[in-house]
Design an enzyme around this catalytic site. Structure first.
Site, PDB file in Angstrom:
ATOM      1  CG  ASN A 270      -1.690   1.315   1.351  1.00  0.00           C
ATOM      2  OD1 ASN A 270      -2.669   1.517   0.633  1.00  0.00           O
ATOM      3  ND2 ASN A 270      -1.272   2.214   2.232  1.00  0.00           N
ATOM      4  CD  GLU A 271      -1.248   5.883   0.406  1.00  0.00           C
ATOM      5  OE1 GLU A 271      -0.597   6.292   1.384  1.00  0.00           O
ATOM      6  OE2 GLU A 271      -2.323   6.399   0.047  1.00  0.00           O
TER       7      GLU A 271
ATOM      8  CG  ASN B 119      -4.632   4.153  -1.823  1.00  0.00           C
ATOM      9  OD1 ASN B 119      -5.360   3.254  -2.205  1.00  0.00           O
ATOM     10  ND2 ASN B 119      -3.714   3.977  -0.888  1.00  0.00           N
TER      11      ASN B 119
ATOM     12  CE1 TYR C 254      -5.487  14.741   3.245  1.00  0.00           C
ATOM     13  CE2 TYR C 254      -5.574  12.583   2.227  1.00  0.00           C
ATOM     14  CZ  TYR C 254      -5.599  13.370   3.354  1.00  0.00           C
ATOM     15  OH  TYR C 254      -5.742  12.791   4.583  1.00  0.00           O
TER      16      TYR C 254
ATOM     17  CD1 TRP D  35      -8.782   6.448   4.556  1.00  0.00           C
ATOM     18  CD2 TRP D  35      -8.553   4.272   4.167  1.00  0.00           C
ATOM     19  NE1 TRP D  35      -7.890   5.969   5.469  1.00  0.00           N
ATOM     20  CE2 TRP D  35      -7.729   4.625   5.250  1.00  0.00           C
ATOM     21  CE3 TRP D  35      -8.567   2.931   3.766  1.00  0.00           C
ATOM     22  CZ2 TRP D  35      -6.930   3.711   5.929  1.00  0.00           C
ATOM     23  CZ3 TRP D  35      -7.776   2.037   4.418  1.00  0.00           C
ATOM     24  CH2 TRP D  35      -6.965   2.428   5.489  1.00  0.00           C
TER      25      TRP D  35
ATOM     26  CE  LYS E 171      -8.713  11.110   4.307  1.00  0.00           C
ATOM     27  NZ  LYS E 171      -7.715  11.251   5.381  1.00  0.00           N
TER      28      LYS E 171
END
Length: 748
Positions: A375-376, A431, A437, A510, A531
């Site tokens: 992830n990321e 994502n 953002y 999310w 969130k």
């Protein structure tokens, strides 16, 4: 016969103990498991929760255990590394805080025993996760058991697995089922008794054999078909000697086929089955990650109420009981390891061991369809050869261990769509937080269209999207305001974009629930990521919860938004109603404001005269929902965001007209050459901190992509948010930055 003795009660506990004691000190505290020492300080903000070694100790009499030839200690979750000792003898070390592990303790057992488990969640450079936007709760936070077995037994040593592996493969209407068991110290004269039962308990097959691997056919198999029909078979296997059952194992399994098509999305048993759902973290307010079965059950029920068909279980292996619930309710699962945010060259072996444990322990669950590699992980760039090699190793490992499932990744938003990293797994998700953002909500759909056009053979999905909401309110919601109204608007727009793109193989909000992130300092309530569609304590369903319920759950419903937003200043106010019914009529003090028809999406918008106190009633078929609004002359300050423990107060900040300041958006600052140079200089100084040192520092080209994503937030808000990376600005530093910005003209 196997006996499982739960060992959760009455452990002595102390912080800061790095050596196993020989006796239990009188001053230690007593706790029951599951337990986390960060249940409070891991959720209150400040990024100062205790990370170190703590000790759990328990004395017991061997005579209180069932008589057996072998005794195994089973630990179902110790975050994140642990050492087990019995009577001073070191039994085992384990790295990885989210999986089951066991150790044979037979030889160290005495009549009177002292069992000690040292658990360590301190920072290091070898065990994942180390950098992430959630709290790494320390503790023995799942069950601890003693397994009492015969000398001949089903395997307990192989990566914490169940000792049985069931592989159903559909062949037309029939299911070819391969069953393999693993035995330890099996002897001549012993045999295996295999029994397959249907969901009603009827015997489908009954086979006695010496073979540890058999294949059978279930004719006209009843399919496991997601939420529509989560039908489960059970296989039971006994290890038999003469007339005595020495040991037994069982596993439930589902007969189903699936594929993921780049154009049609997820296909289950030959039918399109859209995967629309949420991500889930395993923690709770005031509890941390030490959940009880009823917590898991409640979490599942709310997810089912929303109408989800899928859950991304982020960012680690979850409790076996939760996977069981997903099997039973038909939720399709993305399961992953915590290989997240920051690639560590010294952590490769840990990614491999955690992946092996994830697959071995969860292989039999029909709910799982993909293994998540990371992830990321390209936060510092996507070109690191070691990172790419690590992913290729994991991808090959998954396919070697499990030929029936696919692999996936959750790519961070700035990761280029032509990156070699994107080419490694079978399917990809991103994502994206356009509209929170940086960017705006309208950018989401076109971005995925662009990816789909460039990579027509790669299935693409959304692994994360969302925005934060607390009990703040406004009639003019804007990006970054943390109001419930903006979150509702954001999700309405995302639902519209997803609804129009059936090629998205899976989409995961999310998050389902607010969760602990002790480094966070934003939104007016520190220590949490907000969130969620529901609050951390599961007590309040935000309006966005009902947006998804109206979209995904076919059970008729109607919901008026903004129930916590009562006092309103405008003469005419907008009221949103969610319903999956054919039409909605809204009444204000008994007067109809008209009927609106369903247009394919479950969102209805009404202009409501606002005078005095107005009682609202939304009617959809036989259903109705009610709320109240009240006309006020001055905006109710209880609805306006107030930062908790803010470094700077509003009166500290100078804002000369026409010049930049820390309350300007990132986009405004980056639009000026001097502002961009100032920000890039700050990030260049922070890069080694983010990256863990000079050599592992941030790839500034990647950071530039991240900056582009953050345009809608003010510099001051971002300064608080990057606390998740271990960076804190002092008041003096922020005032100095503000003074420098005050000298730069705003670009028109």
């Amino acid at each position: 016969m196997r006996n499982i003795v739960n060992f959760n009660r009455k452990w002595a506990f102390a912080k800061g103990i790095s050596e196993a004691p020989t006796t239990i000190p009188a001053e230690w505290n007593w706790v029951n498991l599951p337990h986390s020492w960060n249940a409070i300080d891991g959720q209150d903000g400040g990024n100062d929760y205790y990370r170190g070694t703590c000790c759990y100790a328990k004395s017991f009499d061997k005579m209180d255990l069932p008589t057996a030839e072998k005794y195994y200690l089973e630990i179902n979750g110790a975050n994140s590394s642990a050492d087990a000792y019995l009577n001073g003898k070191h039994l085992a070390h384990h790295d990885g805080g989210y999986s089951t592990w066991r150790v044979d303790m037979t030889d160290a057992l005495e009549r009177d025993n002292l069992l000690v488990i040292l658990v360590d969640n301190a920072a290091n450079d070898r065990v994942y996760p180390q950098v992430a936007d959630f709290t790494f709760y320390g503790g023995l936070y799942r069950d601890v058991n003693i397994l009492c077995v015969s000398e001949s037994h089903f395997d307990l040593d192989h990566f914490g697995g169940p000792g049985i592996k069931v592989t159903p493969v559909m062949n037309g209407k029939d299911a070819n089922v391969e069953i393999e068991v693993y035995t330890t110290n099996a002897k001549m004269g012993q045999y295996l008794q295999y029994t397959i039962l249907d969901a009603e308990g009827n015997t489908v097959h009954n086979i006695a054999t010496d073979d540890t691997k058999i294949s059978v056919t279930i004719e006209s198999a009843h399919l496991w078909h997601g939420r529509k029909d989560p039908y489960l078979y059970t296989v039971e296997v006994n290890l038999v000697q003469g007339n005595e059952i020495l040991d037994n194992v069982s596993a439930r399994f589902g007969c189903r086929s699936f594929s993921i098509d780049p154009d049609k999305g997820f296909i289950l048993n030959g039918e399109a089955y859209p995967l629309r759902g949420v991500s889930r973290h395993q923690d709770r307010w005031g509890i941390g990650n030490a959940l009880l079965p009823e917590h898991h059950e409640e979490d599942i029920q709310y997810i089912l109420e929303v109408g989800c068909t899928t859950i991304r279980l982020a960012h680690y292996q979850h409790d076996q009981y939760f996977y069981d619930l997903c099997d039973e309710t038909g939720l399709v699962i993305w399961a992953e390891i915590p290989y997240i945010s920051n690639h560590m060259p010294t952590g490769r072996e840990n990614t491999i061991s955690q992946m092996k444990e994830l697959i071995v322990q969860n292989y039999n669950h029909p709910c799982i369809v993909v293994w998540g590699l990371s992830n990321e992980i390209t936060m510092k760039g996507d070109a690191d050869p070691d990172l790419l090699e690590n992913h290729n190793i994991l991808n090959d490992l998954c396919h070697e261990m499990d030929a029936t499932r696919l692999t996936t990744i959750a790519a961070v938003s700035p990761c280029p769509i032509d990156s070699p990293y994107i080419q490694i797994p079978d399917v990809v998700s991103y994502n994206h937080y356009f509209g929170w953002y940086g960017g705006d909500t309208s950018m989401n759909g076109p971005w995925f269209d662009k990816f789909h056009k460039k990579h027509p053979n790669i299935p693409i999905g959304i692994s994360e999207y969302g925005c934060e909401a607390l009990n703040w309110h406004t009639s003019n919601p804007t990006q970054g305001d943390y109001t419930e109204e903006y979150q509702a608007y954001y999700h309405e727009e995302l639902i519209k974009a997803i609804h129009e793109r059936p090629y998205l193989w899976a989409t995961h909000v999310w998050n389902m629930y607010d969760f602990g992130a002790d480094a966070r300092s934003e939104g007016g309530e520190n220590g949490q990521n907000h969130k969620g569609l529901m609050t951390f304590d599961r007590k309040y369903k935000k309006d966005s919860f009902y947006a998804y319920k109206a979209w995904l759950n076919p059970e008729p419903m109607v919901h008026i938004c903004g129930k916590r937003y009562v006092d309103r200043v405008e003469d005419v106010t907008k009221v949103t109603v969610y319903s999956n019914c054919e039409s909605v009529e809204l009444f204000a003090n008994g007067v109809s404001l008209g009927v609106q028809k369903h247009n394919g999406l479950p969102f209805f918008y009404f202009d409501v005269p606002n005078a005095g106190t107005t009682h609202l009633v939304a009617v959809a078929g036989e259903l109705k929902d009610e709320s109240v609004i009240n006309k006020v002359e001055v905006f109710n300050e209880e609805y306006r965001l107030k930062e908790k423990n803010a470094v700077l107060n509003w009166f500290d900040i100078t804002e000369p007209e026409g010049y930049l300041n820390v309350n300007c958006t990132f986009k405004q600052i980056m639009a000026t050459l001097k502002g961009k140079m100032l920000v890039m200089g700050l990030f260049a100084k922070m890069a080694p901190v983010i990256g863990g040192g000079k050599e592992g520092g941030m790839d500034m080209s990647a950071m530039g992509g991240m900056m582009d994503m953050l345009g809608g937030f003010t510099f001051l808000r971002l300064a608080g948010m990057i606390g998740t990376m271990g960076i804190k600005f002092t008041k003096e530093e922020l005032l100095d930055i503000n003074a420098k910005l005050n000298k730069i003209k705003i670009k028109e």
